[in-house]
Design a protein around this motif. Sequence first.
Motif, short mmCIF file in Angstrom:
data_model
loop_
_atom_site.label_atom_id
_atom_site.label_comp_id
_atom_site.label_asym_id
_atom_site.label_seq_id
_atom_site.Cartn_x
_atom_site.Cartn_y
_atom_site.Cartn_z
N ILE A 155 3.50 -7.56 -8.97
CA ILE A 155 2.33 -6.83 -8.44
C ILE A 155 2.74 -5.68 -7.53
CG2 ILE A 155 1.94 -8.16 -6.31
CD1 ILE A 155 -1.05 -8.26 -7.07
N ASP A 157 4.96 -3.49 -7.93
CA ASP A 157 5.38 -2.28 -8.64
C ASP A 157 4.16 -1.52 -9.13
OD1 ASP A 157 6.88 -0.39 -9.92
OD2 ASP A 157 7.27 -1.62 -11.70
N GLN A 158 3.44 -0.89 -8.22
CA GLN A 158 2.26 -0.11 -8.61
C GLN A 158 1.96 0.92 -7.53
OE1 GLN A 158 -1.78 -1.89 -8.09
NE2 GLN A 158 -0.66 -3.83 -7.76
N THR A 159 1.15 1.91 -7.92
CA THR A 159 0.68 2.87 -6.92
C THR A 159 -0.78 2.58 -6.61
OG1 THR A 159 0.15 4.41 -8.70
CG2 THR A 159 2.28 4.73 -7.60
#
Length: 414
Positions: free
Chosen positions: A21, A23-25
């Motif tokens: 989770i 690894d997101q913008t």
Amino acid sequence: MKPPADAPVPDWAALRADFPILDQTVHGRPLVYLDNAATTQKPRAVIEALVRYYEHDNANVHRGVHELSYRATTAYEAARARAAQFIHAAVPEEIIFTRGTTEGLNLIAYTFTSRIKPGDAILVTEMEHHSNLVPWQLLARRTGAKLLFVPVTGDDGLLDLSGLDALLARNVKIFAFPHISNSLGTINPALELCARARRHGVITVVDAAQSAGHLPIDVQALGCDFLAFSGHKMAGPTGIGVLYGRQALLEAMDPFQGGGEMIASVQFEQSTWNKVPHKFEAGTPDIAGAVGLHAAMDYLDAIGRPAIAAHDGQLARDAFARLARVPGIRLFGPAGERGGLVSFGLAGAHAHDVVTFADREGIALRGGHHCTQPLWRKLGITATTRASFYLYNTAAEVDRLAEVIDQAARFFGG
Ligand code: PMP
């Protein structure tokens, strides 16, 4: 808390990659998740354990004799044995699975109704989460007991223990306190508090919601009577928690909820109770949750809780030192040793505005009373902003937090 000198240093960057989770913008910025005191993220090992359970083993526990029921029961009871090992309980029967800390604390408060009399007292601290206050208020209301409070010294967030023995001597039957405060980050001296209570024959209840996934816990060394924690605050699933209770006490207590599984024999008019711990687990439990919690405990112990405590404690101390330089900031909790979180107010800005400002930068914080309204009232404020850390957070994220809070202070402070 320091790990042993010869302990291998975990590869924190590699561990972070276990949490998909992260690894997101968010709003076009890399996510900086600093709301771990509310709930932590889950590593792939936990997510996969849940999927594996539902794809291969799912059935109801205890009541069946078919293969899948056997597997589900074995997995559920293995999780109980693992939880006993995780906190060094003497036997797995001392582990009751609950929905979380809140349910564990309510279970004790409810079942003690028949053991508390008018004129008895229940001692808590001024830094309680509402979960470790309201159940005792309800118990006091049901029984005519009164509540007493160990005071908090001030913004430094320590317990004033100078009057503790005098308080314990006031017909106190139960002393409940948080191991680590979710609002202040204070690590309370649980060993000393339990020892002093024991000298007065007082039952101790440790709210370990903020500590179980961060510090090693040994209930036998602590000498506590009860200890409660939540799976979701320690890399496990939501909906599962643990209540530890000393076996002799659990045997003597009334049941909590009635239903399937908690009974030995049922007649139309009355029933007898199953053995501990099943006496306290009415209905179908969160079997998958227990399986996921088992995976989380394995995951944390493969890293080592002393290393986790050293890591998130250091991030919190660094954040505290960096934020202290922000104009108009008021920091709460001890300046030195602390759990992995920092709480603060900014002059001229409501906590929710600060959280919204940070969210636009991809940083997840929490603003509000953090379920400790009486504490903040005593300290003369209504809300703070809280940043809370876990094993996957980094020094670079502390830098980013300090930068964005500095910008927020300038924005709201004019
Ligand atoms: N006690 C403390 C100190 C907490 O931080 C929390 C969660 N914020 C709780 C109790 C309640 O935990 P849960 O909501 O998981 O039952």
